[in-house]
Design an enzyme around this catalytic site. Structure first.
Site, PDB file in Angstrom:
ATOM      1  N   ASP A 198      24.650  70.633 -53.023  1.00 59.24           N
ATOM      2  CA  ASP A 198      23.646  70.996 -54.030  1.00 59.24           C
ATOM      3  C   ASP A 198      24.160  70.624 -55.422  1.00 59.24           C
ATOM      4  O   ASP A 198      25.113  71.224 -55.915  1.00 59.24           O
ATOM      5  CB  ASP A 198      23.365  72.506 -53.980  1.00 59.24           C
ATOM      6  CG  ASP A 198      22.291  72.892 -54.994  1.00 59.24           C
ATOM      7  OD1 ASP A 198      21.106  72.718 -54.673  1.00 59.24           O
ATOM      8  OD2 ASP A 198      22.641  73.333 -56.108  1.00 59.24           O
ATOM      9  N   HIS A 227      14.194  72.331 -61.797  1.00 65.74           N
ATOM     10  CA  HIS A 227      15.323  73.250 -61.980  1.00 65.74           C
ATOM     11  C   HIS A 227      14.886  74.638 -62.488  1.00 65.74           C
ATOM     12  O   HIS A 227      15.373  75.658 -62.006  1.00 65.74           O
ATOM     13  CB  HIS A 227      16.324  72.615 -62.950  1.00 65.74           C
ATOM     14  CG  HIS A 227      17.737  73.055 -62.753  1.00 65.74           C
ATOM     15  ND1 HIS A 227      18.808  72.218 -62.891  1.00 65.74           N
ATOM     16  CD2 HIS A 227      18.268  74.256 -62.435  1.00 65.74           C
ATOM     17  CE1 HIS A 227      19.931  72.883 -62.660  1.00 65.74           C
ATOM     18  NE2 HIS A 227      19.613  74.125 -62.380  1.00 65.74           N
ATOM     19  N   LYS A 247      18.283  68.121 -58.905  1.00 65.64           N
ATOM     20  CA  LYS A 247      17.235  68.847 -59.634  1.00 65.64           C
ATOM     21  C   LYS A 247      16.883  68.147 -60.939  1.00 65.64           C
ATOM     22  O   LYS A 247      17.752  67.561 -61.596  1.00 65.64           O
ATOM     23  CB  LYS A 247      17.706  70.278 -59.961  1.00 65.64           C
ATOM     24  CG  LYS A 247      18.361  70.989 -58.797  1.00 65.64           C
ATOM     25  CD  LYS A 247      18.717  72.431 -59.095  1.00 65.64           C
ATOM     26  CE  LYS A 247      19.613  73.004 -58.008  1.00 65.64           C
ATOM     27  NZ  LYS A 247      21.041  72.725 -58.198  1.00 65.64           N
ATOM     28  N   TYR A 282      24.232  69.122 -64.085  1.00 63.19           N
ATOM     29  CA  TYR A 282      25.652  69.389 -63.777  1.00 63.19           C
ATOM     30  C   TYR A 282      26.539  68.194 -64.147  1.00 63.19           C
ATOM     31  O   TYR A 282      27.748  68.302 -64.136  1.00 63.19           O
ATOM     32  CB  TYR A 282      25.862  69.718 -62.288  1.00 63.19           C
ATOM     33  CG  TYR A 282      25.067  70.886 -61.737  1.00 63.19           C
ATOM     34  CD1 TYR A 282      24.384  71.753 -62.590  1.00 63.19           C
ATOM     35  CD2 TYR A 282      24.995  71.128 -60.372  1.00 63.19           C
ATOM     36  CE1 TYR A 282      23.641  72.815 -62.083  1.00 63.19           C
ATOM     37  CE2 TYR A 282      24.273  72.195 -59.857  1.00 63.19           C
ATOM     38  CZ  TYR A 282      23.587  73.027 -60.714  1.00 63.19           C
ATOM     39  OH  TYR A 282      22.866  74.077 -60.210  1.00 63.19           O
TER      40      TYR A 282
HETATM   41  P1  NAD Z   1      28.869  81.553 -56.465  1.00 65.87           P
HETATM   42  O1  NAD Z   1      28.209  82.849 -56.191  1.00 65.87           O
HETATM   43  O2  NAD Z   1      28.895  80.516 -55.400  1.00 65.87           O
HETATM   44  O3  NAD Z   1      30.328  81.896 -56.953  1.00 65.87           O
HETATM   45  C1  NAD Z   1      31.275  80.897 -57.172  1.00 65.87           C
HETATM   46  C2  NAD Z   1      32.559  81.559 -57.659  1.00 65.87           C
HETATM   47  O4  NAD Z   1      32.942  82.579 -56.740  1.00 65.87           O
HETATM   48  C3  NAD Z   1      33.721  80.558 -57.679  1.00 65.87           C
HETATM   49  O5  NAD Z   1      33.797  79.910 -58.912  1.00 65.87           O
HETATM   50  C4  NAD Z   1      34.904  81.453 -57.430  1.00 65.87           C
HETATM   51  O6  NAD Z   1      35.313  82.033 -58.639  1.00 65.87           O
HETATM   52  C5  NAD Z   1      34.343  82.537 -56.531  1.00 65.87           C
HETATM   53  N1  NAD Z   1      34.580  82.283 -55.081  1.00 65.87           N
HETATM   54  C6  NAD Z   1      34.039  81.316 -54.285  1.00 65.87           C
HETATM   55  N2  NAD Z   1      34.502  81.453 -53.024  1.00 65.87           N
HETATM   56  C7  NAD Z   1      35.334  82.502 -53.027  1.00 65.87           C
HETATM   57  C8  NAD Z   1      36.102  83.134 -52.025  1.00 65.87           C
HETATM   58  N3  NAD Z   1      36.091  82.710 -50.763  1.00 65.87           N
HETATM   59  N4  NAD Z   1      36.846  84.214 -52.378  1.00 65.87           N
HETATM   60  C9  NAD Z   1      36.854  84.666 -53.659  1.00 65.87           C
HETATM   61  N5  NAD Z   1      36.135  84.131 -54.651  1.00 65.87           N
HETATM   62  C10 NAD Z   1      35.383  83.058 -54.338  1.00 65.87           C
HETATM   63  O7  NAD Z   1      28.237  81.018 -57.834  1.00 65.87           O
HETATM   64  P2  NAD Z   1      27.652  79.676 -58.421  1.00 65.87           P
HETATM   65  O8  NAD Z   1      28.621  78.580 -58.457  1.00 65.87           O
HETATM   66  O9  NAD Z   1      27.010  80.094 -59.690  1.00 65.87           O
HETATM   67  O10 NAD Z   1      26.471  79.300 -57.412  1.00 65.87           O
HETATM   68  C11 NAD Z   1      26.638  78.464 -56.299  1.00 65.87           C
HETATM   69  C12 NAD Z   1      25.793  77.217 -56.430  1.00 65.87           C
HETATM   70  O11 NAD Z   1      24.424  77.557 -56.678  1.00 65.87           O
HETATM   71  C13 NAD Z   1      26.146  76.352 -57.650  1.00 65.87           C
HETATM   72  O12 NAD Z   1      27.316  75.606 -57.451  1.00 65.87           O
HETATM   73  C14 NAD Z   1      24.891  75.518 -57.774  1.00 65.87           C
HETATM   74  O13 NAD Z   1      24.905  74.481 -56.815  1.00 65.87           O
HETATM   75  C15 NAD Z   1      23.820  76.540 -57.463  1.00 65.87           C
HETATM   76  N6  NAD Z   1      23.242  77.145 -58.696  1.00 65.87           N
HETATM   77  C16 NAD Z   1      21.950  76.867 -59.007  1.00 65.87           C
HETATM   78  C17 NAD Z   1      21.363  77.417 -60.131  1.00 65.87           C
HETATM   79  C18 NAD Z   1      19.927  77.123 -60.424  1.00 65.87           C
HETATM   80  O14 NAD Z   1      19.457  77.435 -61.526  1.00 65.87           O
HETATM   81  N7  NAD Z   1      19.197  76.520 -59.510  1.00 65.87           N
HETATM   82  C19 NAD Z   1      22.103  78.242 -60.994  1.00 65.87           C
HETATM   83  C20 NAD Z   1      23.430  78.510 -60.673  1.00 65.87           C
HETATM   84  C21 NAD Z   1      23.987  77.979 -59.514  1.00 65.87           C
END
Ligand code: NAD
Length: 277
Positions: free
Chosen positions: A47, A110, A77, A52
């Site tokens: 994704d 998005h 997106k 990004y």
């Molecule tokens: P997430 O909930 O996936 O959290 C990621 C963070 O959690 C990492 O940076 C790390 O600090 C921690 N983490 C990950 N795996 C872990 C583990 N096994 N143990 C402990 N900590 C851990 O948050 P995110 O990155 O905001 O969201 C995931 C994906 O969603 C993004 O990469 C993106 O692709 C998507 N996204 C989309 C939008 C949108 O507006 N459509 C907005 C934000 C994110």
């Protein structure tokens, strides 16, 4: 179910892997390594987004993995400033070029940005990209019920996916119910609440009892709710840990206990007002 985990049916007849790898906030120069590691681990969906600035890194990671393009489900997106009939198609072409591909598996708007009032005409362009075969599936992100109702009414086309902020502290029951009624797949962004949900005592206790990590418990909760999930990490061991969630099941009581954590609390912006260009 394959080695890459379950796949869910989209309302256009195609399928999406239920677990994917999110690359928000992964620096462009780190993206190829992270994506290649995720694909080596077994993930088959990535994704990304124009915003990004790492679509080219995604392409490089796929190339490095040795997998064929058609074996990886790629979502990207359209950014807010590219909404509108004139800009959307050009922005899509630029994404394709950075992705080194002549199609995307899933193209999303998005954010709705209601203050610009362009999302309905933008959706019409996505419908054309789908008809042309360049976007195999089309959907939206951060749309609320009124935005969804409007595009469905005006175009007659129901988005395949709505990608929304969703984690145990923000379980979005109303929006999920609407999705279910309209055959829209719910995709959870920040599925771990950007790590913040992992310190919840209820989750820690379930993790300890099951000898799993809190992240695995939260991701398993999503799978059992029927959500598509796209956790992000750049740490190889966490990328692997987040993938090992297909060999256990949470009991009904555990799901219910986690259901109690919903506070309706966002970590990200409010889609009704978010308008960053
Ligand atoms: P997430 O909930 O996936 O959290 C990621 C963070 O959690 C990492 O940076 C790390 O600090 C921690 N983490 C990950 N795996 C872990 C583990 N096994 N143990 C402990 N900590 C851990 O948050 P995110 O990155 O905001 O969201 C995931 C994906 O969603 C993004 O990469 C993106 O692709 C998507 N996204 C989309 C939008 C949108 O507006 N459509 C907005 C934000 C994110």
């Amino acid at each position: 179910m394959s080695d890459a985990g379950p796949r869910l049916k989209l309302n256009d007849g195609r399928e999406i892997p239920q677990l994917g790898f999110g690359v928000f906030q992964i620096r462009p120069e780190e993206t190829a390594d992270a994506v290649a590691h995720a694909l080596d681990t077994g993930y088959r969906a990535i994704d990304t987004a124009a915003a990004y600035r790492n679509e080219a890194g995604v392409a490089e990671g796929i190339a490095r993995s040795g997998l064929a393009r058609e074996d990886v489900f790629v979502t990207t997106k359209l950014w807010n400033s590219d909404q509108g009939r004139d800009h959307t198609r050009r922005a899509f072409e630029r994404s394709l070029s950075r992705l080194g591909s002549d199609y995307v598996d899933l193209y999303l708007i998005h954010w709705p940005v209601p203050s610009r009032d362009l999302y309905a005409e933008t959706w019409e362009v996505l419908c054309e990209l789908h008809e042309d075969g360049q976007a195999h599936s089309i959907g939206v992100s951060n749309f609320q019920i009124d935005h969804l109702e409007r595009i469905i009414d005006e175009s007659g086309v129901v988005p395949a996916v709505n990608q929304i902020e969703l984690h145990p502290r923000l379980a979005q029951p109303e929006l999920r119910r609407f999705h279910d009624e309209h055959e829209i797949l719910t995709e959870a962004w920040s599925p771990l609440g950007q790590g913040a949900t992992l310190q919840e005592k209820v989750i820690e206790d379930i993790a300890t009892a099951r000898e799993r990590s809190p992240a695995q418990i939260v991701l398993r909760w999503h799978l059992q709710l029927g959500n598509v999930v796209i956790p992000k990490s750049v740490t190889p061991s966490r990328i692997e840990e987040n993938f090992r969630i297909f060999d256990f099941e949470l009991e009904e009581e555990e799901m219910a206990a986690m259901g109690e954590l919903d506070e309706g609390r966002r970590t990200g912006p409010d889609p009704a007002t978010f308008a960053v260009a």
